[in-house]
Design an enzyme around this catalytic site. Structure first.
Site, short mmCIF file in Angstrom:
data_model
loop_
_atom_site.label_atom_id
_atom_site.label_comp_id
_atom_site.label_asym_id
_atom_site.label_seq_id
_atom_site.Cartn_x
_atom_site.Cartn_y
_atom_site.Cartn_z
N ASP A 29 -0.99 -2.46 -11.17
CA ASP A 29 0.06 -2.57 -10.48
C ASP A 29 1.65 -1.27 -10.84
OD1 ASP A 29 -0.71 -6.05 -10.42
OD2 ASP A 29 0.39 -6.18 -12.08
N GLU A 210 0.71 -11.95 -3.02
CA GLU A 210 1.78 -11.30 -4.16
C GLU A 210 2.41 -10.13 -3.42
OE1 GLU A 210 -0.33 -12.63 -7.33
OE2 GLU A 210 -1.81 -11.65 -7.77
#
Length: 329
Positions: A29, A210
């Site tokens: 991420d 997401e």
């Protein structure tokens, strides 16, 4: 061949190999920003992992942002300072770092924010001030998940926070001018979702979407998201999708004019034999060139998550095209 010459060639070969793989640092991420001549990368990790580089090739691990996060312990049972999916931005002399505190697979989640006047750890003014929770999701009350934040600003200078994962998808909420809390009265929008099987409200279901990131380009707001599954190593199926809108609040449509709220999305980049899945991207611009910053699951290293950087171009219709990711970016 003389031993000395053979040794020299071997050393050069090994050095070249080390340099070519140096960009492939273990991250998940990732998001990146540049201060002066230094690139700073923030990513999921204990206390929020931080890396620094002057060339985006050779990276040095920095101290984490937080030694501890007391409010996170109270908000999320079992929290052990493992903080997810940060987002970094700069405004009026401060760096704003949004981050996620969450239970895995549940929407017991919070988004917090911290600020710092500098990212240079050797600067006397370096200090992270944590401002606590901005958004919180609670199982049984909310059909959304407060993780994966990204700050975006509209044409009027109004800040917005886009976030979300699974459940009924990606949310957008208006922030006040401080960027530290929600605007009042609150303004919420749904901007993307995928069909979700009928399961208990407290379960994520299979609507795998997401990691939203909004990027303004060519008169449009582009909403990047990740479809399918991360975090499964060699079984990861992550891929990056995109839609666009003339308004930050949507509706976001893909190339076929399918709304992202109805599962739409145009493919940007997906996994292959070398990378089992790629996703959770940010978009950065340096020296007039756009780049995708994301992680991929390395087939050559048992599916471990690594940093990837890909030049990003735009086709004649204004849609993003990911160029070949390379370690030499």
């Amino acid at each position: 061949m003389k031993p000395a010459l053979l040794f020299a060639i071997l050393c050069i070969s090994l050095l070249g190999k080390a340099q070519s793989n140096d960009t492939l640092i273990p991250v998940h991420d990732p998001v990146m920003i540049k201060q002066d001549s230094v690139y700073y990368l923030f990513c999921t990790g204990k206390g929020i992992s931080v890396w620094a580089s002057t060339d985006r090739l050779h990276w040095k691990k920095q101290n984490p942002v937080f030694d501890s996060l007391p409010w996170g312990v109270k908000a999320v049972p079992g929290f052990v300072n493992h903080i997810w999916a940060p987002d970094i931005s700069y405004h009026n002399g401060l760096y704003y770092l949004y981050y996620s505190v969450s239970a895995f697979g549940k929407n017991t989640s919070c988004i917090g924010v911290a600020t710092n006047p500098t990212l240079h750890a050797n600067d006397a003014n370096y200090h992270w001030t944590d401002h606590g929770k901005v958004v919180e999701s609670i199982p049984g009350r909310d059909l959304w998940n407060a993780i994966d934040p990204n700050l975006s600003v509209d044409d009027k200078g109004q800040p917005w926070l886009v976030f979300g994962s699974f459940w009924n998808g990606i949310k957008l909420v208006k922030l006040d001018s401080s960027r530290l809390q929600l605007s009042q009265p609150q303004q919420w929008y749904s901007v993307a979702s995928r069909k979700r099987e009928c399961v208990a409200d407290t379960a994520a279901g299979n609507g795998a979407i997401e990691a939203p990131f909004i990027y303004k380009k060519n008169g449009y707001y582009y909403l990047f998201v990740s479809f399918d599954f991360c975090c499964r190593g060699e079984k990861s199926t992550y891929k990056m999708m995109v839609g666009r809108s003339a308004q930050i609040t949507g509706p976001y449509l893909d190339k076929n004019n399918t709304p992202m709220l109805q599962g739409g999305g145009t493919l940007v980049l997906q996994g292959n034999a070398q990378w089992h899945g790629v996703g959770h991207n940010a978009v950065c611009n340096w020296d007039g060139k756009d780049y995708l910053i994301f992680h991929g699951y390395d087939a050559a290293d048992k599916g471990r998550s690594k940093l990837r950087i890909a030049p990003l171009s735009w086709d004649v219709d204004g849609w993003p095209v990911a160029e070949n990711p390379s370690t030499r970016q």
